[in-house]
Design an enzyme around this catalytic site. Structure first.
Site, PDB file in Angstrom:
ATOM      1  N   ARG A  22       2.640  -0.699   4.311  1.00  0.00           N
ATOM      2  CA  ARG A  22       2.224  -1.035   2.982  1.00  0.00           C
ATOM      3  C   ARG A  22       3.195  -1.051   2.108  1.00  0.00           C
ATOM      4  O   ARG A  22       4.320  -0.865   1.893  1.00  0.00           O
ATOM      5  CB  ARG A  22       0.844  -0.054   2.632  1.00  0.00           C
ATOM      6  CG  ARG A  22       1.151   1.546   2.988  1.00  0.00           C
ATOM      7  CD  ARG A  22       1.685   2.369   2.303  1.00  0.00           C
ATOM      8  NE  ARG A  22       1.722   1.939   0.651  1.00  0.00           N
ATOM      9  CZ  ARG A  22       2.757   2.374   0.041  1.00  0.00           C
ATOM     10  NH1 ARG A  22       4.216   2.629   0.423  1.00  0.00           N
ATOM     11  NH2 ARG A  22       2.855   1.998  -1.341  1.00  0.00           N
ATOM     12  N   GLN A  76      -1.146   7.871  -2.080  1.00  0.00           N
ATOM     13  CA  GLN A  76      -0.017   7.215  -1.903  1.00  0.00           C
ATOM     14  C   GLN A  76       1.142   8.037  -2.696  1.00  0.00           C
ATOM     15  O   GLN A  76       2.210   8.147  -2.345  1.00  0.00           O
ATOM     16  CB  GLN A  76       0.314   5.843  -2.308  1.00  0.00           C
ATOM     17  CG  GLN A  76      -0.443   4.753  -1.213  1.00  0.00           C
ATOM     18  CD  GLN A  76      -1.922   4.543  -1.448  1.00  0.00           C
ATOM     19  OE1 GLN A  76      -2.518   5.219  -2.120  1.00  0.00           O
ATOM     20  NE2 GLN A  76      -2.206   3.256  -1.277  1.00  0.00           N
ATOM     21  N   ALA A  92       4.059  -3.995  -1.535  1.00  0.00           N
ATOM     22  CA  ALA A  92       4.082  -5.323  -1.372  1.00  0.00           C
ATOM     23  C   ALA A  92       5.223  -6.107  -0.825  1.00  0.00           C
ATOM     24  O   ALA A  92       5.314  -6.843   0.127  1.00  0.00           O
ATOM     25  CB  ALA A  92       3.857  -5.963  -2.915  1.00  0.00           C
ATOM     26  N   ASP A  95       1.886  -5.776  -7.116  1.00  0.00           N
ATOM     27  CA  ASP A  95       1.444  -6.507  -6.156  1.00  0.00           C
ATOM     28  C   ASP A  95       1.378  -7.908  -6.254  1.00  0.00           C
ATOM     29  O   ASP A  95       1.600  -8.796  -5.467  1.00  0.00           O
ATOM     30  CB  ASP A  95       0.088  -5.841  -5.325  1.00  0.00           C
ATOM     31  CG  ASP A  95       0.177  -4.499  -4.877  1.00  0.00           C
ATOM     32  OD1 ASP A  95       0.322  -3.664  -5.617  1.00  0.00           O
ATOM     33  OD2 ASP A  95       0.296  -4.648  -3.614  1.00  0.00           O
ATOM     34  N   ARG A 139      -4.696  -8.492   4.296  1.00  0.00           N
ATOM     35  CA  ARG A 139      -4.839  -7.763   2.798  1.00  0.00           C
ATOM     36  C   ARG A 139      -4.533  -9.030   1.903  1.00  0.00           C
ATOM     37  O   ARG A 139      -3.688  -9.749   2.125  1.00  0.00           O
ATOM     38  CB  ARG A 139      -3.939  -6.893   2.558  1.00  0.00           C
ATOM     39  CG  ARG A 139      -4.201  -5.518   3.572  1.00  0.00           C
ATOM     40  CD  ARG A 139      -3.249  -4.431   2.909  1.00  0.00           C
ATOM     41  NE  ARG A 139      -4.228  -3.607   1.644  1.00  0.00           N
ATOM     42  CZ  ARG A 139      -3.294  -2.882   0.967  1.00  0.00           C
ATOM     43  NH1 ARG A 139      -2.239  -2.537   1.396  1.00  0.00           N
ATOM     44  NH2 ARG A 139      -3.709  -2.425   0.163  1.00  0.00           N
ATOM     45  N   ASN A 192      -1.457  -3.915  -9.756  1.00  0.00           N
ATOM     46  CA  ASN A 192      -0.785  -3.037  -8.911  1.00  0.00           C
ATOM     47  C   ASN A 192      -1.771  -1.878  -8.591  1.00  0.00           C
ATOM     48  O   ASN A 192      -3.170  -2.073  -8.866  1.00  0.00           O
ATOM     49  CB  ASN A 192       0.239  -2.163  -9.922  1.00  0.00           C
ATOM     50  CG  ASN A 192       1.057  -1.255  -9.077  1.00  0.00           C
ATOM     51  OD1 ASN A 192       1.665  -1.417  -7.989  1.00  0.00           O
ATOM     52  ND2 ASN A 192       1.195   0.069  -9.404  1.00  0.00           N
ATOM     53  N   LYS A 193      -1.678  -0.872  -7.988  1.00  0.00           N
ATOM     54  CA  LYS A 193      -2.545   0.123  -7.299  1.00  0.00           C
ATOM     55  C   LYS A 193      -3.504   0.542  -8.315  1.00  0.00           C
ATOM     56  O   LYS A 193      -3.461   0.706  -9.549  1.00  0.00           O
ATOM     57  CB  LYS A 193      -1.847   1.275  -6.781  1.00  0.00           C
ATOM     58  CG  LYS A 193      -2.715   2.417  -6.222  1.00  0.00           C
ATOM     59  CD  LYS A 193      -3.481   2.031  -5.231  1.00  0.00           C
ATOM     60  CE  LYS A 193      -3.044   1.411  -4.016  1.00  0.00           C
ATOM     61  NZ  LYS A 193      -4.148   0.538  -3.076  1.00  0.00           N
TER      62      LYS A 193
HETATM   63  O1  MRU Z   1      -2.400  -0.131  -1.163  1.00  0.00           O
HETATM   64  P1  MRU Z   1      -0.919  -0.097  -0.984  1.00  0.00           P
HETATM   65  O2  MRU Z   1      -0.345   1.103  -0.662  1.00  0.00           O
HETATM   66  O3  MRU Z   1      -0.140  -1.241  -0.292  1.00  0.00           O
HETATM   67  O4  MRU Z   1      -0.406  -0.371  -2.582  1.00  0.00           O
HETATM   68  C1  MRU Z   1       0.786  -0.222  -2.794  1.00  0.00           C
HETATM   69  C2  MRU Z   1       1.049  -0.389  -4.400  1.00  0.00           C
HETATM   70  O5  MRU Z   1       0.145  -0.603  -5.284  1.00  0.00           O
HETATM   71  C3  MRU Z   1       2.583  -0.569  -4.709  1.00  0.00           C
HETATM   72  O6  MRU Z   1       2.753  -0.022  -6.045  1.00  0.00           O
HETATM   73  C4  MRU Z   1       3.002  -1.836  -4.912  1.00  0.00           C
HETATM   74  O7  MRU Z   1       2.829  -2.742  -3.629  1.00  0.00           O
HETATM   75  C5  MRU Z   1       4.483  -2.087  -5.257  1.00  0.00           C
HETATM   76  S1  MRU Z   1       5.287  -1.451  -4.051  1.00  0.00           S
HETATM   77  C6  MRU Z   1       7.177  -1.647  -4.430  1.00  0.00           C
END
Ligand code: MRU
Length: 345
Positions: free
Chosen positions: A46, A196, A48, A237, A89, A247-248
């Site tokens: 996981r 995470q 991005a 993302d 995704r 983002n998350k």
């Molecule tokens: O659902 P995830 O764990 O893939 O979400 C990840 C995030 O939101 C990260 O902050 C984003 O991908 C940036 S990673 C450099």
């Protein structure tokens, strides 16, 4: 870099199963496109930029292992694999960017043999992985200028080595500042519902020798007020052409809190996370996850049977709350629409 998230092994991909962290480091040998699709969907891999790398490598793996000898049918199978992996995704644009890098190779070589095409695809996917390592390093160096000695950073989710093939994005900035001898203290939001922040960010920062303190998401306001937070650093993302950033889930809350407390809020991401085709954040597709991710916690049911749920995996932070976007080409400042165009040239 403190951890290898993915390795090309010729006939299989070796990936770190992040759902097992922080308790165990379990590596999976993925040999089929179905295994990779599942690994992406279930967040075993996981983040991005890592999804961009895995996207390219998935097609390389299929190109390598597919036994179709007829060039036309071979190409059809590869295009089909690109479409299939793209369904895993929807939000991180890097996944589509990584798939597109390989698709362009296939599009651009209509008359080559199966053997030649196979080699070209594997080369391209390996370049995507190598470039990601280099991009992370540049992002870290560019962003480290934002951190003075004794800085206090708040971060959300995991934008570290675990989210890339290299040393991360937001956390690369911290690693680079640390390497330069600056003292940096980090508050890591645990990042409900999939944690995470506590499972991954807290783990990798500790492994990297960084002073990190884990907090629950709803503690961010009082931490900003009472603990001298100098800035917020988060990953992304997908960044729209006007700077709005997905983002998350929970990142938007943090940005609003940062504005109130006059703490600069920075997004840290490679240019491959910018989607110039998306005019603003309202057009970014937001993944919704299954109800069990919020009805169950700590290995048991934590909500009543039959409860209605809403579980978006990401939210969009409006550009007006963002002080800058740290990229491999430098820090992009407002006005974003104009400056994003410039940096993408
Ligand atoms: O659902 P995830 O764990 O893939 O979400 C990840 C995030 O939101 C990260 O902050 C984003 O991908 C940036 S990673 C450099």
């Amino acid at each position: 870099m403190i951890v290898k998230t993915v390795e090309w092994k010729g006939k299989h991909l070796r990936v770190l199963d992040q759902t097992e962290l922080p308790e165990k480091m379990v590596y999976l040998n993925c040999r089929t496109r179905e295994q990779l699709w599942e690994a992406i969907k279930m967040l075993r891999v996981r983040g991005a930029p890592l999804l961009g790398v895995i996207g390219s490598l998935s097609i390389a793996l299929e190109a390598q292992n597919c036994s179709i000898a007829d060039p036309k049918k071979y190409r059809t199978r590869l295009y089909d694999t690109i479409r299939y992996i793209a369904t895993s995704r929807p939000t991180a644009v890097n996944l589509f960017w990584g798939l597109d890098r390989v698709k362009k190779v296939i599009d651009g070589a209509p008359d080559v043999s199966v053997k030649e095409l196979r080699e070209m695809i594997v080369d391209e996917a390996l370049s995507v992985m190598d470039e990601d390592i280099e991009t992370c390093r540049k992002i870290g160096d560019n962003g480290a200028a934002l951190l003075k000695n004794n800085s206090v950073v708040l971060t959300h989710c995991n934008a570290g080595a675990l989210a890339t093939a290299g040393m991360g994005t937001a956390l690369a900035v911290i690693y680079a500042a640390h390497r330069q001898g600056k003292k940096v203290k980090v508050f890591a939001d645990e990042t409900r519902p999939l944690l995470q922040g506590s499972r991954l960010t807290a783990w990798e920062l500790m492994e990297g020798g960084i002073d990190v303190t884990l907090i629950c998401d709803h503690m961010a306001a009082s931490v900003m007020r009472d603990k001298g937070v100098s800035c917020v650093l988060v990953g992304a993302d997908r960044i729209a052409a006007n700077g709005d950033t997905a983002n998350k889930i929970g990142t938007y809350n943090v940005a609003v809190l940062a504005k109130y407390h006059k703490v600069p809020f920075y997004v840290v991401a490679p240019l491959s996370t910018i989607d110039p085709a998306i005019p603003d954040g309202s057009h970014i597709p937001i993944e919704e996850r299954g109800p069990e991710e919020i009805t169950h916690g700590f290995g048991k049911r934590t909500a009543p049977h039959g409860i209605k749920t809403f579980s978006p995996a990401f939210d969009v932070t409006p550009a007006e709350l963002i002080a800058g976007i740290v990229t491999e080409k430098g820090i992009v400042r407002p006005p974003f629409r104009q400056n994003i165009k410039k940096v993408m040239k």
